[in-house]
Design a protein around this motif. Sequence first.
Motif, PDB file in Angstrom:
ATOM      1  N   GLN A 225       0.833  -1.200   0.000  1.00 24.31           N
ATOM      2  CA  GLN A 225       0.000   0.000   0.000  1.00 24.31           C
ATOM      3  C   GLN A 225       0.872   1.256   0.000  1.00 24.31           C
ATOM      4  O   GLN A 225       0.621   2.208  -0.751  1.00 24.31           O
ATOM      5  CB  GLN A 225      -0.916   0.004   1.225  1.00 24.31           C
ATOM      6  N   ALA A 226       1.928   1.253   0.804  1.00 21.85           N
ATOM      7  CA  ALA A 226       2.819   2.409   0.876  1.00 21.85           C
ATOM      8  C   ALA A 226       3.565   2.616  -0.449  1.00 21.85           C
ATOM      9  O   ALA A 226       3.772   3.754  -0.882  1.00 21.85           O
ATOM     10  CB  ALA A 226       3.814   2.232   2.026  1.00 21.85           C
ATOM     11  N   ILE A 227       3.942   1.519  -1.078  1.00 22.67           N
ATOM     12  CA  ILE A 227       4.615   1.627  -2.372  1.00 22.67           C
ATOM     13  C   ILE A 227       3.647   2.173  -3.420  1.00 22.67           C
ATOM     14  O   ILE A 227       3.966   3.092  -4.177  1.00 22.67           O
ATOM     15  CB  ILE A 227       5.183   0.269  -2.806  1.00 22.67           C
ATOM     16  N   ARG A 232       3.278   7.739  -6.809  1.00 20.28           N
ATOM     17  CA  ARG A 232       2.493   8.783  -7.491  1.00 20.28           C
ATOM     18  C   ARG A 232       1.826   8.278  -8.778  1.00 20.28           C
ATOM     19  O   ARG A 232       1.839   8.940  -9.814  1.00 20.28           O
ATOM     20  CB  ARG A 232       3.374   9.996  -7.796  1.00 20.28           C
ATOM     21  N   GLY A 233       1.270   7.086  -8.695  1.00 21.35           N
ATOM     22  CA  GLY A 233       0.493   6.556  -9.808  1.00 21.35           C
ATOM     23  C   GLY A 233       1.291   5.843 -10.880  1.00 21.35           C
ATOM     24  O   GLY A 233       0.701   5.252 -11.801  1.00 21.35           O
ATOM     25  N   LEU A 234       2.613   5.865 -10.807  1.00 22.63           N
ATOM     26  CA  LEU A 234       3.406   5.164 -11.812  1.00 22.63           C
ATOM     27  C   LEU A 234       3.238   3.651 -11.650  1.00 22.63           C
ATOM     28  O   LEU A 234       3.045   3.156 -10.540  1.00 22.63           O
ATOM     29  CB  LEU A 234       4.889   5.522 -11.671  1.00 22.63           C
ATOM     30  N   PRO A 235       3.324   2.915 -12.748  1.00 21.21           N
ATOM     31  CA  PRO A 235       3.233   1.461 -12.642  1.00 21.21           C
ATOM     32  C   PRO A 235       4.445   0.882 -11.922  1.00 21.21           C
ATOM     33  O   PRO A 235       5.554   1.422 -12.003  1.00 21.21           O
ATOM     34  CB  PRO A 235       3.169   1.000 -14.098  1.00 21.21           C
ATOM     35  N   VAL A 236       4.217  -0.210 -11.230  1.00 23.48           N
ATOM     36  CA  VAL A 236       5.266  -0.892 -10.471  1.00 23.48           C
ATOM     37  C   VAL A 236       5.311  -2.345 -10.923  1.00 23.48           C
ATOM     38  O   VAL A 236       4.313  -3.068 -10.832  1.00 23.48           O
ATOM     39  CB  VAL A 236       4.984  -0.837  -8.955  1.00 23.48           C
ATOM     40  N   MET A 237       6.470  -2.769 -11.437  1.00 23.74           N
ATOM     41  CA  MET A 237       6.647  -4.154 -11.858  1.00 23.74           C
ATOM     42  C   MET A 237       7.159  -4.975 -10.677  1.00 23.74           C
ATOM     43  O   MET A 237       8.173  -4.618 -10.061  1.00 23.74           O
ATOM     44  CB  MET A 237       7.648  -4.244 -13.010  1.00 23.74           C
ATOM     45  N   PHE A 238       6.479  -6.062 -10.385  1.00 23.94           N
ATOM     46  CA  PHE A 238       6.773  -6.866  -9.194  1.00 23.94           C
ATOM     47  C   PHE A 238       7.007  -8.320  -9.601  1.00 23.94           C
ATOM     48  O   PHE A 238       6.092  -9.135  -9.573  1.00 23.94           O
ATOM     49  CB  PHE A 238       5.606  -6.751  -8.214  1.00 23.94           C
ATOM     50  N   PRO A 239       8.256  -8.693  -9.995  1.00 21.37           N
ATOM     51  CA  PRO A 239       8.553 -10.115 -10.215  1.00 21.37           C
ATOM     52  C   PRO A 239       8.477 -10.843  -8.869  1.00 21.37           C
ATOM     53  O   PRO A 239       9.197 -10.509  -7.929  1.00 21.37           O
ATOM     54  CB  PRO A 239       9.993 -10.098 -10.760  1.00 21.37           C
ATOM     55  N   ALA A 328      11.266   9.061   1.345  1.00 28.42           N
ATOM     56  CA  ALA A 328      12.362   8.663   0.453  1.00 28.42           C
ATOM     57  C   ALA A 328      11.949   8.813  -1.007  1.00 28.42           C
ATOM     58  O   ALA A 328      12.713   9.328  -1.835  1.00 28.42           O
ATOM     59  CB  ALA A 328      12.770   7.221   0.750  1.00 28.42           C
ATOM     60  N   LEU A 329      10.734   8.387  -1.337  1.00 27.96           N
ATOM     61  CA  LEU A 329      10.251   8.526  -2.710  1.00 27.96           C
ATOM     62  C   LEU A 329      10.036   9.995  -3.078  1.00 27.96           C
ATOM     63  O   LEU A 329      10.270  10.392  -4.227  1.00 27.96           O
ATOM     64  CB  LEU A 329       8.955   7.733  -2.882  1.00 27.96           C
ATOM     65  N   ASP A 330       9.634  10.811  -2.125  1.00 31.16           N
ATOM     66  CA  ASP A 330       9.484  12.245  -2.396  1.00 31.16           C
ATOM     67  C   ASP A 330      10.827  12.856  -2.802  1.00 31.16           C
ATOM     68  O   ASP A 330      10.898  13.689  -3.720  1.00 31.16           O
ATOM     69  CB  ASP A 330       8.934  12.973  -1.167  1.00 31.16           C
ATOM     70  N   ARG A 331      11.908  12.450  -2.133  1.00 36.48           N
ATOM     71  CA  ARG A 331      13.236  12.954  -2.494  1.00 36.48           C
ATOM     72  C   ARG A 331      13.622  12.499  -3.897  1.00 36.48           C
ATOM     73  O   ARG A 331      14.222  13.245  -4.670  1.00 36.48           O
ATOM     74  CB  ARG A 331      14.272  12.469  -1.480  1.00 36.48           C
ATOM     75  N   LEU A 332      13.270  11.248  -4.218  1.00 41.15           N
ATOM     76  CA  LEU A 332      13.582  10.735  -5.558  1.00 41.15           C
ATOM     77  C   LEU A 332      12.847  11.550  -6.622  1.00 41.15           C
ATOM     78  O   LEU A 332      13.448  11.976  -7.619  1.00 41.15           O
ATOM     79  CB  LEU A 332      13.204   9.256  -5.623  1.00 41.15           C
TER      80      LEU A 332
END
Length: 364
Positions: A225-227, A232-239, A328-332
């Motif tokens: 959920q946090a990820i 910010r709505g970008l797709p996340v690939m999860f192998p 951390a993601l905000d800094r990225l």
Amino acid sequence: MLVDVIAGARPNFMKISPILHAMQARRDAGGPLGWRLVHTGQHYDPRMSRDFFDQLGIPAPDVNLEVGSGSQAEQTAAIMVGYERLLLARRSDCCLVVGDVTSTMACAITAQKLHVPVAHVEAGIRSWDWTMPEEINRLVTDSVTNWFFTTSEHANANLRRAGIDERRIFFVGNTMIDTLLGNMPRLRAPAFVQDLGLQPGGYFVITLHRPANVDSADGLACLLQAIGEGVRGLPVMFPVHPRTAKTLRVLPGFPANIYLVDPQPYLEFNWLVKHAKGVITDSGGITEETTVMGVPCLTLRDNTERPETVELGTNELIGTTPANLKPALDRLFAGSWKQGSVPPLWDGRTGERIVAHLERLLLA
């Protein structure tokens, strides 16, 4: 001279490939070393084994112990029994083990008890976290190792503090990076990249398999959920690792922008990493690859056995608390992630250095 090269699990395959290629090159030039590739069968899923052998040009194993699944104790015992039989049938002059998986420890112990010298590639790395099975494997392996091939000055220092004679420590670099650099031009996109319309820098990659992150359904749900919210709505690939898949089956759901995909072969997985905006992981090896590729890496752990990826590279430890992800993601996203640099001797020639040392040590 016969060197047993031991592999048993996916992380091993990337590490043995440059060593075998360097051995073959030296053999073709009249070098003195022969080898016997021993696959313990610790990872027996084709996607964890055969695909990697094919893609990385690793020859078919000379021996497959075929230990299969089981608890850590069961696998350790089966590997030791199988490898002992092999050594009794034909003794080798050296047992070369890589990394920190169960096969590494089991074969090192077996060889040393039969007075076969042990060379450990990736020796000396430490997380100091004894809850990790890999840390126990590292400690035990290094306690019965004759020759230590290391990836960093941190590893060298750890071995010196343990009382290892400097003359037995060889700082050679990182065979994982040999494999990465050698295959960079061959990286290729998985089929789903086009299907999903993924763009370079327009998606994230996550890998999760540590018990602290994936064994609890509630804990894993909170992380996902946090990820899902933090990117910010970008797709996340999860192998999905097999261990993680067991917990995912009982989750009621997870964010819609997280896409579950099968474990990827080497060339496809590293294509994904190279073109990602960032990687979120609890793996150790991936932090080395992201460091060399200059990709931001957020590690969901409180410690690392590869501190050079934090001090020099693009990796940051953010812990296992889901709330740590957003800042951390905000800094990225703000463009303030560190640039990083490549650690010394991570230059693609580690396999050659290891083989040169082996020739000298075994012929002394």
